[in-house]
Design an enzyme around this catalytic site. Structure first.
Site, PDB file in Angstrom:
ATOM      1  N   HIS A 167     -19.881 -45.944 -12.922  1.00 26.19           N
ATOM      2  CA  HIS A 167     -20.780 -47.104 -12.936  1.00 26.19           C
ATOM      3  C   HIS A 167     -20.574 -47.948 -11.690  1.00 26.19           C
ATOM      4  O   HIS A 167     -19.449 -48.080 -11.187  1.00 26.19           O
ATOM      5  CB  HIS A 167     -20.581 -47.946 -14.202  1.00 26.19           C
ATOM      6  N   ASP A 209     -21.806 -51.186 -11.675  1.00 22.94           N
ATOM      7  CA  ASP A 209     -21.747 -52.593 -12.066  1.00 22.94           C
ATOM      8  C   ASP A 209     -20.301 -53.028 -12.287  1.00 22.94           C
ATOM      9  O   ASP A 209     -19.417 -52.221 -12.582  1.00 22.94           O
ATOM     10  CB  ASP A 209     -22.586 -52.867 -13.315  1.00 22.94           C
ATOM     11  N   ASP A 235     -12.036 -50.950 -11.010  1.00 25.27           N
ATOM     12  CA  ASP A 235     -13.001 -50.633 -12.067  1.00 25.27           C
ATOM     13  C   ASP A 235     -14.425 -50.884 -11.584  1.00 25.27           C
ATOM     14  O   ASP A 235     -14.979 -51.927 -11.822  1.00 25.27           O
ATOM     15  CB  ASP A 235     -12.687 -51.488 -13.297  1.00 25.27           C
ATOM     16  N   GLU A 273     -22.702 -50.258 -17.535  1.00 27.68           N
ATOM     17  CA  GLU A 273     -21.533 -49.873 -18.331  1.00 27.68           C
ATOM     18  C   GLU A 273     -20.773 -51.095 -18.808  1.00 27.68           C
ATOM     19  O   GLU A 273     -20.260 -51.114 -19.925  1.00 27.68           O
ATOM     20  CB  GLU A 273     -20.610 -48.974 -17.501  1.00 27.68           C
ATOM     21  N   GLU A 274     -20.698 -52.121 -17.974  1.00 23.44           N
ATOM     22  CA  GLU A 274     -19.916 -53.302 -18.311  1.00 23.44           C
ATOM     23  C   GLU A 274     -20.682 -54.280 -19.200  1.00 23.44           C
ATOM     24  O   GLU A 274     -20.085 -55.226 -19.714  1.00 23.44           O
ATOM     25  CB  GLU A 274     -19.475 -54.039 -17.030  1.00 23.44           C
ATOM     26  N   GLU A 330     -13.051 -43.892 -14.943  1.00 26.03           N
ATOM     27  CA  GLU A 330     -12.448 -45.123 -15.452  1.00 26.03           C
ATOM     28  C   GLU A 330     -10.974 -45.213 -15.047  1.00 26.03           C
ATOM     29  O   GLU A 330     -10.286 -44.195 -14.941  1.00 26.03           O
ATOM     30  CB  GLU A 330     -12.559 -45.180 -16.977  1.00 26.03           C
ATOM     31  N   HIS A 371     -10.777 -56.369 -14.714  1.00 24.88           N
ATOM     32  CA  HIS A 371     -11.455 -57.493 -15.364  1.00 24.88           C
ATOM     33  C   HIS A 371     -10.727 -58.823 -15.148  1.00 24.88           C
ATOM     34  O   HIS A 371     -11.151 -59.840 -15.678  1.00 24.88           O
ATOM     35  CB  HIS A 371     -11.644 -57.250 -16.874  1.00 24.88           C
TER      36      HIS A 371
END
Length: 383
Positions: free
Chosen positions: A70, A72, A103, A137-138, A166, A352
Site C-alpha cells: 500500500h 497510503d 510502513d 490499507e490504512e 508489511e 504509526h
C-alpha cells in the site's frame, strides 16, 4: 544528496516525500508504475471511489508470485513533535526518517529494486511476477485490495504465492515473518431499557445493570484453546456509553462495542451464535450489528515459506521465526483465493508513531531478500 544513496534508499526517499495520507496516493503509484513499465510490466489502473489501485503483471505463465502493498500512510499526528519533518525523508546517521519509512514505503522501494535487478539478471525467468498496490490499507479498506482481488478473480487470475510487504520484523530484518493472521470481527451492541428517575427504579429498567452480568460472561468466555499456530481467541470490550450525564436519571439504553481476534479454531458464524446465546441467556432486549473484518488465514508450509526462509538465511545468515501475531493485514483478502501468503518487511517498532524511522541497512537487506525469494521461486531448477 541522492548521489550517495543506494537505489532502494533513493526510491524510498522519493516515496516518503509524497504525503499520501490515507486514502490519498499523492502520485506514488504513478512513480511505481513507470518504473515497472520500464522492465516489462503491463499496468492496469483500478480506481474505486477516491482510492487509487493498480495491478501490474510481467509474464503470462504460471506460477504467479505477487507483491502486495500500500502507498497510503496513517496521519502524522502533531508535526511539531517530530524530530525530522514527517515528509522530508531525511537520512541521518544511517537512519531514514519519515511517515511510511517502515510502513510501508521502504518495502515498496525494496521490492522495486529487487524486481529491477532480478529482471536484468533473468529476463527469461519462468512464471510471472505481479504487483497489487492500493492506497486504502490504512483506512476503511473497502475500495482497495479487496476490490482488486475481486477484479482478478473475475479475470481468472490465479495467484500462487503472495509476499505482503508489511513490517513483520522485530529486532532485525527478517527475524520474523508472518505466515498467517487472526481473524477479526467487531460488534456494536445496543441494550435497551426504560429511562426513569433514580428514586423510582421500579418505574424504569436500567440497561447498565441488566447488561453487566452478560458483559462479564462475554469477557470471561473461553472461546477456544488456540492451536500450534494461533493463541486462544480474545474478546475485548472497547467502548461503553450510556446515560444522560445526570446522576439522577436511569438511562434508556446502553451502547457497547467489542471485538474478537480469533483463531482458525473458530469462524464468524460460531462467534455470533455463541455471543448472542449469552445475551439471550441474560434476558437482554438488544440490537446487535456485526462487522467481519477478515477470517483467519494460515500458510503453514510450502514453496513460499521455504523460499523466504532460504532467502533470509542467505542474506542475513540467520533463521527466521514464523508468527501469526499482530493485527489484520490485506493478506486476509488474498489468502481466501487459495494463494500462499507471507508478510515480510522492516522492523515495526516505530510504525504509526511520531518519529517513524527505519535503518537504511534494513531496506537494502530487504531488497536482497526479496530478490533471492524471486530466484528461489522462478529460477532455481529451471535454468
Amino acid at each position: 544528496m541522492t548521489d550517495s544513496l543506494s537505489p532502494t534508499l533513493e526510491l524510498a526517499v522519493e516515496l516518503i516525500k509524497r504525503p499520501s495520507v490515507t486514502p490519498h496516493d499523492a502520485g506514488c503509484q504513478e512513480l511505481l508504475s513507470q518504473r515497472l513499465q520500464t522492465i516489462g510490466f503491463e499496468i492496469t489502473d483500478l480506481p474505486f471511489g477516491e482510492v487509487q489501485n493498480f495491478w501490474a503483471r510481467r509474464g503470462s505463465q504460471a506460477p504467479l508470485v505477487v507483491f502486495a502493498g500500500h502507498t497510503d500512510v496513517v496521519p502524522t499526528g502533531p508535526e511539531e513533535k517530530w524530530e525530522h519533518p514527517p515528509f522530508a525523508a531525511e537520512v541521518k546517521d544511517g537512519v531514514l526518517h519519515g511517515r511510511g519509512a517502515a510502513d510501508m514505503k521502504g518495502s515498496l522501494a525494496a521490492f522495486m529494486t529487487a524486481c529491477e535487478r532480478f529482471v536484468k539478471k533473468h529476463p527469461n525467468h519462468r512464471g510471472s511476477i505481479g504487483w497489487l498496490i492500493t492506497s486504502d490499507e490504512e483506512g476503511h479498506a473497502v475500495n482497495g485490495t479487496v476490490k482488486v482481488v475481486e477484479y482478478l478473480v473475475d479475470k481468472g487470475e490465479v495467484i500462487d504465492w503472495c509476499i505482503v510487504g508489511e513490517p513483520s520484523s522485530t529486532h532485525t530484518v527478517g527475524d520474523v515473518i508472518k505466515n498467517g493472521r487472526r481473524g477479526s470481527i467487531g460488534a456494536t451492541l445496543i441494550v435497551k431499557g426504560v429511562q426513569g428517575h433514580v428514586a423510582y427504579p421500579h418505574l424504569a429498567d436500567n440497561p447498565i445493570h441488566k447488561a453487566a452480568p452478560a458483559l462479564a460472561e462475554l469477557a470471561n468466555e473461553k472461546w477456544d484453546e488456540g492451536n500450534a499456530f494461533f493463541p486462544a481467541t480474545s474478546l475485548q470490550i472497547s467502548n461503553i456509553n450510556g446515560g444522560t450525564g445526570a446522576t439522577n436519571v436511569i438511562p434508556g439504553e446502553l451502547n457497547i462495542m467489542f471485538n474478537l481476534r480469533f483463531s482458525t479454531e473458530l469462524n464468524a458464524d460460531v462467534i455470533k451464535q455463541r455471543s448472542e446465546a449469552i445475551l439471550q441467556k441474560h434476558g437482554l432486549d438488544y440490537d446487535i450489528e456485526w462487522r467481519l473484518y477478515g477470517e483467519p488465514f494460515l500458510t503453514s508450509k510450502g514453496p513460499l515459506i521455504e523460499a523466504t526462509q532460504k532467502a533470509i538465511k542467505h542474506v542475513r545468515g540467520s533463521d527466521t521465526t514464523l508468527s501469526t501475531s499482530g493485527g489484520t493485514s490485506d493478506g486476509r483478502f488474498i489468502a481466501p483465493t487459495g494463494a500462499q501468503v507471507v508478510e515480510l518487511g522492516p522492523c515495526n517498532a516505530t510504525i504509526h508513531r511520531i518519529n517513524e524511522q527505519v535503518l537504511v541497512s534494513e531496506i537494502d537487506q530487504l531488497s536482497s531478500i526479496y530478490e533471492h525469494i524471486l530466484e528461489e521461486l522462478l529460477v532455481v531448477g529451471s535454468e
